[in-house]
Design a protein around this motif. Structure first.
Motif, mmCIF file in Angstrom:
data_model
loop_
_atom_site.group_PDB
_atom_site.id
_atom_site.type_symbol
_atom_site.label_atom_id
_atom_site.label_comp_id
_atom_site.label_asym_id
_atom_site.label_seq_id
_atom_site.Cartn_x
_atom_site.Cartn_y
_atom_site.Cartn_z
ATOM 1 N N ASN A 93 0.821 -1.217 0.000
ATOM 2 C CA ASN A 93 0.000 0.000 0.000
ATOM 3 C C ASN A 93 0.853 1.265 0.000
ATOM 4 O O ASN A 93 0.482 2.274 -0.612
ATOM 5 C CB ASN A 93 -0.944 -0.004 1.202
ATOM 6 N N SER B 6 0.630 3.904 -3.104
ATOM 7 C CA SER B 6 0.271 5.303 -2.848
ATOM 8 C C SER B 6 1.402 6.244 -3.245
ATOM 9 O O SER B 6 1.170 7.307 -3.833
ATOM 10 C CB SER B 6 -0.064 5.498 -1.363
ATOM 11 N N SER C 243 1.682 6.427 -7.085
ATOM 12 C CA SER C 243 0.546 7.139 -7.669
ATOM 13 C C SER C 243 0.676 8.639 -7.447
ATOM 14 O O SER C 243 0.439 9.438 -8.358
ATOM 15 C CB SER C 243 -0.768 6.628 -7.051
ATOM 16 N N MET D 285 -3.385 13.651 0.538
ATOM 17 C CA MET D 285 -4.163 12.438 0.293
ATOM 18 C C MET D 285 -5.443 12.496 1.112
ATOM 19 O O MET D 285 -5.455 13.053 2.221
ATOM 20 C CB MET D 285 -3.361 11.184 0.664
ATOM 21 N N HIS E 202 -6.706 7.355 0.756
ATOM 22 C CA HIS E 202 -5.292 7.335 0.368
ATOM 23 C C HIS E 202 -5.102 7.645 -1.116
ATOM 24 O O HIS E 202 -4.126 7.192 -1.727
ATOM 25 C CB HIS E 202 -4.645 5.983 0.711
ATOM 26 N N ASP E 203 -6.019 8.419 -1.674
ATOM 27 C CA ASP E 203 -5.885 8.879 -3.056
ATOM 28 C C ASP E 203 -5.237 10.260 -3.069
ATOM 29 O O ASP E 203 -5.538 11.118 -2.236
ATOM 30 C CB ASP E 203 -7.254 8.953 -3.737
ATOM 31 N N SER F 251 -0.093 12.388 5.476
ATOM 32 C CA SER F 251 -1.005 13.116 4.590
ATOM 33 C C SER F 251 -1.098 14.566 5.049
ATOM 34 O O SER F 251 -1.320 14.841 6.228
ATOM 35 C CB SER F 251 -2.393 12.479 4.600
ATOM 36 N N THR G 3 0.120 -0.810 6.439
ATOM 37 C CA THR G 3 0.538 -1.024 5.058
ATOM 38 C C THR G 3 1.380 -2.281 4.880
ATOM 39 O O THR G 3 1.705 -2.646 3.743
ATOM 40 C CB THR G 3 1.367 0.172 4.558
#
Length: 355
Positions: free
Chosen positions: A73, A77, A80, A143, A147-148, A281, A294
């Motif tokens: 994860n 993340s 991305s 984020m 978690h986007d 974040s 994660t």
């Protein structure tokens, strides 16, 4: 110690190994035209890391693979959110390989000079993107609770990450110059030492500023000053002071060890300030990713640990042996007389068309 924490520390160790070993490669690439005033001199500079650069890059591959397997994860993340900087890093590394391999595939100064310019640009771009990426991981990335990534490129180019990028570039230039002091002779050796002395104050100021900012709270998650982070800053200062004193005393091994210690301390500082999270974040606190949430399944981490125990010593022994074989100094006038190492260098770097 639980396995997720163990692998968090191992990933930090892998990044340390990569940045120390590949750091002097990048540094030499950045110094190609500053120290190599003739094609023969630039050839000599490239030969200093020619037999070992590909082995050094293995550390990056293993670090990325370990992140993917141990903390999927986190890996997803981070890639991305930092897609563009990491894509530029990947392209720079590929282009750098082409420059190293193709610069002597054709006779003619124009051909070699063009590829040397490409090597210089790639040697600047790759560490800059890597430093910006790591700094953003510590600083935090926008984020949401899922978690986007919710930010844009300008969020990644914040003052902290840019300072980290410039500090790393200056440190790698110093690291490369001290490495050349160990690996070259004659005029190149004198130029490398002189340049290192001039670069040292700038690198010291930038690294100190970045280290203090990191220690005092670069992360978006307030945790205070950590003991490990404080020790890391002290070690970085010790390394830089030792480098400066060694350069003036013409003690090249100590100077190189000092820059290596500073790089290692910087990585320790970043990971110490990051722990127990892997990606804070800056947008929604619920979007912060921690080590525990994660990490992969316990069985996966257990298998990875046994593989690391069995394989890592073999890799380290082989890489140490390769450095020992290619340990002799290099000059722009030709290959040194030094037994097996010199013979292997002459075979490994034979110009195209001589086979």
């Amino acid at each position: 110690m639980d396995l997720p924490t163990l692998w968090f520390l191992l990933i930090a160790l892998l990044w340390t190994g990569y940045l120390i070993l590949e750091g002097f490669d990048f540094g030499v690439g950045m110094l190609l035209f500053a120290l190599g005033r003739r094609p023969e001199e630039r050839d000599a500079l490239v030969r200093t890391f020619g037999p070992v650069w590909d082995g050094n890059e293995v550390w990056l591959l293993v670090a990325g693979g370990a992140m993917f397997a141990a903390f999927p994860n986190w890996y997803a993340s981070m890639f991305s959110a930092e897609y563009l900087p990491l894509l530029i890093l990947l392209v720079a590394l590929i282009v750098r390989v082409l420059a190293i391999e193709y610069r002597r595939k054709h006779d003619g100064p124009n051909w070699t000079t063009r590829w040397d310019r490409v090597l210089f640009v790639a040697s600047v771009t790759a560490p800059l993107m890597a430093a910006v990426g790591l700094a953003n991981v510590v600083h935090g990335i926008p984020m949401d609770a899922k978690h986007d990534f919710t930010g844009n490129l300008l969020d990644l180019l914040n003052p902290y990450s840019l300072l980290g990028g410039v500090a790393v570039l200056s440190l790698f230039v110093l690291h490369g110059a001290t490495f050349l002091g160990l690996r070259t002779e004659g005029t190149l050796r004198v130029r490398a030492r002189s340049l290192a002395i001039r670069v040292w104050p700038v690198a010291t100021a930038l690294v100190a500023a970045f280290g203090i900012w990191t220690l005092l709270g670069a992360s978006s998650v307030a945790r205070g000053i950590s003991v490990v982070g404080t020790i890391a800053v002290v070690l970085a200062v010790v390394g830089l002071v030792a480098t400066g004193l060694a350069l003036r005393a013409d003690r090249e091994p100590i100077a190189f060890a000092g820059t290596a210690l500073t790089i290692a301390a910087a990585v320790v500082l970043l990971f110490a300030q990051l722990w127990p999270n892997v990606m804070p974040s800056t947008d929604d606190p619920a979007g912060t990713l921690s080590i525990a949430e994660t990490a992969s399944h316990h069985y996966t981490l257990k298998v990875m640990t046994w593989v690391a125990i069995l394989v890592t010593p073999v890799v380290l022994v082989y890489q140490a042996w390769s450095y020992w074989v290619f340990r002799h100094r290099i000059s722009a006038e030709g290959f040194p007389e030094g037994g097996a190492g010199a013979a292997l260098q002459s075979l490994t770097h034979r110009p195209a068309g001589d086979a």
